[in-house]
Scaffold this active site. Structure first.
Site: not given
Length: 260
Positions: A154, A167
């Site tokens: 990501s 995350y």
């Protein structure tokens, strides 16, 4: 989804791809896209009904697919899935490590259950898939001259997003892991790539429960056009179709309107 490619454009003919997190979003779109490019695809996720529907669509369009209902946090289940792929499709030469979850919250909320769930899926799940399928990739590369390990990371691996600390940490792990694995496996003709997307419209956002993160995501949806799962799927297809000598080790794909 109707893929723009047709089976006549079989640039991945003869290849066997395994996709985790294949019941929706990036995984689902990539399975359909790779199948349209001629690969046999094994689709792995927990939701068997979604996988069966996906396999039916792929087969209706002339492709070959195998549903593998398994949880990536279950190492034994992934080893069993790898055995099924070998016996029913052949040795896998492409793994898309895609399964994951995003559960942002301010660190002071001490949402430890959510921390652990993200670590279990985004880190341990990735490692379980690697343990199950890297032997396939090394074997396939020795026989065919190339194999691909593609890990979905990501943009959060690089940039700072308050409330997304855990995350983002898991995704930084995935990106840095990919660099190291490339150094280990590249000499064996296994290409390793990390894809770092910006915001992609998937089920990932539906799992978010933190009000601040929900508000931020709602604003982002109003202010820009998000990437689609198909955008990322086409990127995976591009990576896999490169000449064996070429390895894009890290690909950042962003919505045009997302600054960071």
């Amino acid at each position: 989804m109707k893929d723009e490619d047709t089976m006549s454009n079989a640039t991945l003919s003869g290849r066997v791809a395994v996709i985790t997190g294949a019941s929706s979003g990036i995984g689902e779109a990539t399975a359909e896209h790779l199948a349209a490019l001629g690969a046999k695809v094994a689709v792995l996720a927990r939701r068997a009904d979604r996988l069966n529907d996906l396999v039916a669509r792929i087969e209706k369009n002339g492709g070959t697919a195998l549903a593998l209902a398994a949880d990536v946090t279950d190492a034994a289940a992934l080893r069993a899935a790898a055995d099924r792929v070998r016996s029913e499709l052949g040795v896998a030469d492409l793994l898309l490590n895609n399964a994951g979850v995003m559960l942002p919250a301010p660190i002071e909320e001490l949402a430890t259950d959510q921390w652990q769930r993200q670590i279990d899926l985004n880190v341990t799940g990735v490692m379980n898939a690697i343990a199950a399928f890297v032997p396939h990739l090394v074997e396939a590369a020795a026989e065919r001259g190339v194999a691909d390990l593609v890990n979905v990371s990501s943009i959060a691996a690089q940039n700072i997003f308050p409330a997304f600390a855990v995350y983002s940490g898991t995704k930084a792990y995935v990106t840095h892991l990919s660099r190291h694995l490339r150094a280990e496996l590249g000499g064996k003709n296994v290409r390793v790539s990390a894809i770092e997307p910006g915001i992609v419209g998937t089920e990932l956002q539906e799992h978010v429960t933190d009000p601040g993160a929900q508000e931020w995501l709602a604003g982002a949806r109003q202010s820009m056009e998000w990437l689609t799962p198909q955008d990322v799927a086409q990127t995976v297809g591009f990576l896999a179709a490169l000449p064996p000598r070429a390895n894009l080790q890290q690909v950042t794909i962003m919505p045009t309107g997302q600054a960071a």
